[in-house]
Design an enzyme around this catalytic site. Sequence first.
Site, mmCIF file in Angstrom:
data_model
loop_
_atom_site.group_PDB
_atom_site.id
_atom_site.type_symbol
_atom_site.label_atom_id
_atom_site.label_comp_id
_atom_site.label_asym_id
_atom_site.label_seq_id
_atom_site.Cartn_x
_atom_site.Cartn_y
_atom_site.Cartn_z
ATOM 1 N N ASP A 82 0.846 -1.192 0.000
ATOM 2 C CA ASP A 82 0.000 0.000 0.000
ATOM 3 C C ASP A 82 0.890 1.253 0.000
ATOM 4 O O ASP A 82 1.776 1.375 0.844
ATOM 5 C CB ASP A 82 -0.885 -0.038 1.261
ATOM 6 C CG ASP A 82 -2.009 0.987 1.235
ATOM 7 O OD1 ASP A 82 -2.357 1.466 0.146
ATOM 8 O OD2 ASP A 82 -2.540 1.293 2.325
ATOM 9 N N HIS A 83 0.664 2.149 -0.921
ATOM 10 C CA HIS A 83 1.434 3.398 -1.021
ATOM 11 C C HIS A 83 2.942 3.187 -1.037
ATOM 12 O O HIS A 83 3.673 3.786 -0.226
ATOM 13 C CB HIS A 83 1.052 4.372 0.112
ATOM 14 C CG HIS A 83 -0.319 4.940 -0.036
ATOM 15 N ND1 HIS A 83 -0.643 5.913 -0.944
ATOM 16 C CD2 HIS A 83 -1.479 4.646 0.604
ATOM 17 C CE1 HIS A 83 -1.934 6.206 -0.863
ATOM 18 N NE2 HIS A 83 -2.469 5.433 0.066
ATOM 19 N N GLU A 134 -1.290 6.059 -8.703
ATOM 20 C CA GLU A 134 -2.149 7.092 -8.108
ATOM 21 C C GLU A 134 -1.951 8.447 -8.743
ATOM 22 O O GLU A 134 -0.845 8.878 -9.045
ATOM 23 C CB GLU A 134 -1.889 7.214 -6.592
ATOM 24 C CG GLU A 134 -2.747 8.329 -5.971
ATOM 25 C CD GLU A 134 -2.678 8.411 -4.441
ATOM 26 O OE1 GLU A 134 -2.590 7.357 -3.794
ATOM 27 O OE2 GLU A 134 -2.709 9.535 -3.928
ATOM 28 N N HIS A 180 -8.049 9.910 3.803
ATOM 29 C CA HIS A 180 -7.566 8.834 4.667
ATOM 30 C C HIS A 180 -8.028 9.088 6.101
ATOM 31 O O HIS A 180 -8.205 10.223 6.509
ATOM 32 C CB HIS A 180 -6.034 8.762 4.645
ATOM 33 C CG HIS A 180 -5.486 8.203 3.370
ATOM 34 N ND1 HIS A 180 -4.517 8.838 2.638
ATOM 35 C CD2 HIS A 180 -5.765 7.061 2.703
ATOM 36 C CE1 HIS A 180 -4.212 8.106 1.578
ATOM 37 N NE2 HIS A 180 -4.954 7.018 1.591
ATOM 38 N N GLY A 209 -9.444 5.790 1.419
ATOM 39 C CA GLY A 209 -10.137 6.601 2.411
ATOM 40 C C GLY A 209 -11.638 6.399 2.378
ATOM 41 O O GLY A 209 -12.416 7.348 2.439
ATOM 42 N N GLY A 210 -12.070 5.134 2.329
ATOM 43 C CA GLY A 210 -13.506 4.853 2.273
ATOM 44 C C GLY A 210 -14.185 4.840 3.637
ATOM 45 O O GLY A 210 -15.406 4.744 3.719
ATOM 46 N N ASN A 232 -9.231 0.419 6.381
ATOM 47 C CA ASN A 232 -8.275 0.238 7.476
ATOM 48 C C ASN A 232 -8.824 0.837 8.770
ATOM 49 O O ASN A 232 -9.013 0.152 9.761
ATOM 50 C CB ASN A 232 -6.921 0.883 7.105
ATOM 51 C CG ASN A 232 -5.833 0.570 8.109
ATOM 52 O OD1 ASN A 232 -5.939 -0.349 8.911
ATOM 53 N ND2 ASN A 232 -4.762 1.354 8.093
HETATM 54 ZN ZN LIG Z 1 -4.456 5.191 0.629
#
Ligand SMILES: [Zn+2]
Length: 284
Positions: A82-83, A134, A180, A209-210, A232
């Site tokens: 991730d990222h 991204e 986020h 960022g859901g 997360n």
């Molecule tokens: Zn993210």
Amino acid sequence: MPLVSMNHFLPQAKKEGFAVGQFNVNNLEYFQAITEAAKEERSPLIFGASEGAIRYVGLNNIVALAKVAAEESGLPIALHLDHGSSFEMVMKCIRAGFSSVMFDGSHYPFEENIRLTKKVVEAAHAVGVSVEGELGTIGGVEDDLDVAEEDATLANPEQAIRFWEETRVDAMAIAVGTAHGMYKGEPKIRYDIIEKVASNIDAPIVLHGGSGVPDESIKKAVSLGVGKINVNTENQVAQVQVIRELLDKNPDMIDPRKYLGPSREAIKEVVKGKMRLFGSSGKA
Ligand SMILES: [Zn+2]
């Protein structure tokens, strides 16, 4: 089943109009809770490991835990960086056994982001590893990332389409108004950007960022072409609530199994709910 790349299920997700959840792992209990949820829901699954989580758990530990989950469950599971912040980090993860990576070049100028992402795609695709890119800057705080609200910039749809055409990433994260961390107040999601980009590229859109986004908004975003959603914060909130209550009520409790065990159940319930909401239940 061995770990698989996201191309094992993302093309189907975009075609059939569902999204696969990326659930971030922070320790052993996350692997167990998320895998149990996926087994009960018969859902494909993406384990998300940030660079911070990799430092905390250990690179080889993360790969080992993910491999055991995939082998024992028989489910299509991707282990995704991730990222990822650099080519070097991406290569380190692929070599250790990750089946998918995100390269986040969103803080670079546009052309430089394309150039660096292309380099990652070329290397990753050569060994069957999927790549997420991204564009735009997603606000909020996550691990090593901290973007003030006024510095968050939405993705430009034309640029996003060109980015995909040049890089051919397998999943496209674009900033569309979510942040986020847990969202305060109702986020203004730019559905028009999702629709414009999703209808012009093959890859599904990724929603970062859901957490805190209403269910109806998630459903609408998925129907417009979001095929991967990162979760997360909500798992962390559910987990810590259980631990806090248990320790408050039982000050003598010292066995970690007594408070981490029940917290694992709380994470599992959140994950199962997300899989149903995203429509990935029954798709494994
Ligand atoms: Zn993210």
